[in-house]
Design a protein around this motif. Structure first.
Motif, mmCIF file in Angstrom:
data_model
loop_
_atom_site.group_PDB
_atom_site.id
_atom_site.type_symbol
_atom_site.label_atom_id
_atom_site.label_comp_id
_atom_site.label_asym_id
_atom_site.label_seq_id
_atom_site.Cartn_x
_atom_site.Cartn_y
_atom_site.Cartn_z
ATOM 1 N N CYS A 1 0.873 -1.180 0.000
ATOM 2 C CA CYS A 1 0.000 0.000 0.000
ATOM 3 C C CYS A 1 0.901 1.218 0.000
ATOM 4 N N SER A 2 0.545 2.208 -0.804
ATOM 5 C CA SER A 2 1.372 3.410 -0.822
ATOM 6 C C SER A 2 0.692 4.549 -0.065
ATOM 7 N N HIS A 3 -0.239 4.202 0.820
ATOM 8 C CA HIS A 3 -0.965 5.206 1.599
ATOM 9 C C HIS A 3 -0.872 4.873 3.078
ATOM 10 N N ARG B 1 -4.940 0.759 3.157
ATOM 11 C CA ARG B 1 -5.540 -0.373 2.455
ATOM 12 C C ARG B 1 -6.348 -1.279 3.393
ATOM 13 N N CYS C 1 -8.275 2.779 0.216
ATOM 14 C CA CYS C 1 -7.470 3.693 -0.591
ATOM 15 C C CYS C 1 -7.526 3.230 -2.043
ATOM 16 N N CYS D 1 -5.465 1.711 -3.704
ATOM 17 C CA CYS D 1 -4.748 0.464 -3.996
ATOM 18 C C CYS D 1 -5.709 -0.644 -4.416
#
Ligand SMILES: [Zn+2]
Length: 502
Positions: free
Chosen positions: A322-324, A328, A333, A335
């Motif tokens: 997950c880049s948040h 996730r 998000c 993703c």
């Protein structure tokens, strides 16, 4: 021999190493570590303990059987586990132990062989229920870590030094609890570092309590290629020749310094997600990598040879998929596809249930147990039959003696409720895009089992509040609500659950 190197500025350099030259320093050793995260979530119906048939796995009865045939068994039989670093998730380990004891034994023995050979093991523990630890309460982080370590000690016969975090989801409090319980290293994605790193070496993370822990960052392009690009892993020799060498740091090589390429992936890709990649792994270990100058090494052995000397600061909370941060598994998000706001509502429902359950647990179990939370940390061993009830009560009962029968029964039901409450936070329930899947259903089913046990132990109805919260959980694809999923769960014997209002 011609090798491709990546210079520190990121450019590919071609270097010719003269193999017969006696002058100048020896090139630094290049190590390769293959890391496999082997895991399956629990899929048993929590009231019966049986695995429902999974038609998608045909001709096998369920996915565990299919993945065993395609991945766990072939990798175990050919001895791959002895050469890699790996974790075998507790829920998968206990299923394998019961269903395919020969495969289970071979995997456990691999760690033993590695210990005999190098003095350190190559298996890592895993936080018990594959929980996203940064989203858990402090009590739950502690229980997850202690259960994972106790499970490991029971299976492998020695304490774990490494621990795999579910989804590599990390925060400093979890690392601190791990370090306090003897964990010395873990694995993260390179983008979880907040300060610059060279992923060919391990780093120390200073923790708030004054302790520290070592972090290995995996090589992202190599790990991604092995996971997601079919062609990358079609030929082990080609992989070693054209991919591996290019990721070494030339200046370290020239200066005679050691470096490590770490490829960390889900273990199931070796044979299940990617057919026959178990054979790729075997060939890479025994022939491909050594032919191109790489020594196969495991993480703990590498630490023994080359302990971390530099420090890094981490981006927290963060995870590998997950880049948040860890959205996730929390609020949702981008993703995952579609409207993922159901995740936030599901987590809210599970958190609310757990808060209420914890209150009952503290109040009621606190009447018979000196320290209910310490007792919960030890409960896995009683649950799994690794500790006798006499021993448990001696250690945790008020004044060290068994309470009268009804009180003892109620306390055990509350501990069992806590066990299923832990299962209800299995991260897989939040990983995918859709609510209407088996994984979120299973988390709800585990929560229902906890509700049943609280009800039997105390007469408190936690079902109604949970259903009210689940009404807000709405899947974007089919419009199904969490409350509907709850009502669709298999019927149970009368009296085990509070009556359902129509
Ligand atoms: Zn995300």
């Amino acid at each position: 021999m011609t090798l491709l190197f990546t210079s520190e500025s990121g450019y590919m350099l071609e270097q010719t190493i003269s193999e017969d030259s006696q002058s100048g320093p020896q090139p630094g050793p290049a190590y390769l570590c293959l890391y496999g995260h082997f895991y399956q979530p629990p899929r048993e119906e929590p009231f019966t303990g049986t695995l429902p048939p999974e038609p998608g796995a045909t001709p096998f009865a369920n996915y565990n059987e299919k993945i065993t045939a395609e991945c766990y068994r072939p990798n175990a039989e050919v001895g791959n586990f002895a050469h890699i670093s790996f974790d075998l998730g507790p829920t998968l380990a206990s299923w394998l132990e019961q269903t395919h004891p020969d495969v289970y034994r071979q995997i456990i023995d691999a760690d033993h062989q590695h210990r005999m050979r190098y003095g350190v093991g190559n298996a890592l523990a895993q936080a018990y229920n594959h929980t996203i630890l940064p989203l858990a309460t402090t009590h739950d982080k502690q229980t997850q870590i202690i259960w994972g370590l106790n499970d490991f000690r029971h299976r492998y016969g020695h304490a774990a030094h490494g621990m795999w975090l579910a989804e590599t989801a990390v925060d400093l409090e979890s690392l601190d609890i791990m370090a306090r319980h003897g964990v010395t290293y873990t694995v993260l994605a390179p983008w979880q570092a907040a300060t610059p790193i060279d992923p060919t070496e391990p780093y120390l993370v200073r923790l708030p309590g004054g302790r520290s822990i070592t972090v290995f960052f995996y090589n992202a392009p190599l790990s991604g290629g092995v996971s997601f690009d079919w062609d990358t892993t079609s030929n082990a020799d080609l992989f070693a020749a054209s991919y591996l060498s290019g990721h070494l740091v030339a200046s370290k090589r020239e200066a005679g310094k050691a470096q490590l390429l770490l490829i960390a992936t889900d273990g199931e890709l070796y044979g299940h997600h990617k057919p026959w990649r178990d054979q790729f792994l075997t060939h890479l270990i025994h022939s491909g990598a050594p032919s191109y100058g790489f020594e196969i090494c495991t993480l703990e052995r590498y630490l023994q040879l080359h302990p971390a000397t530099k420090e890094v600061k981490l981006r927290v909370p963060s995870a590998w998929s997950c880049s948040h941060g860890v959205a996730r598994w929390d609020t949702g998000c981008e993703c995952t596809e579609g409207d993922s706001s159901w995740k936030g509502h599901l987590r809210h429902a599970l958190n609310n249930l757990a808060t209420r359950g914890d209150r009952l647990f503290e109040q009621y179990a606190g009447a018979t147990l000196n320290d209910p939370w310490a007792a919960r940390d030890a409960y896995l061993e009683l649950h799994n039959g690794w500790m006798t009830p006499e021993h448990f009560w001696q250690q945790f009962a008020k004044e060290g003696h068994l309470p009268e029968q009804a009180l003892a029964k109620g306390t055990l039901q509350l501990l069992e409720a806590q066990y299923y409450q832990q299962c209800s936070f299995t991260s897989c329930g939040f990983f995918f895009e859709n609510l209407d899947r088996i994984e979120p259903r299973n988390d709800i089913a585990f929560a229902r089992r906890a509700i049943s046990l609280y009800w039997q132990a105390t007469g408190f109805n936690l079902q109604q509040g949970f259903l009210t919260d689940l009404q807000q959980v709405k899947g974007w694809r089919t419009g199904v609500t969490g409350a509907e999923l709850y009502r669709q769960l298999p019927r149970v014997q009368q009296g085990l659950l509070p009556p359902l209002a129509r």
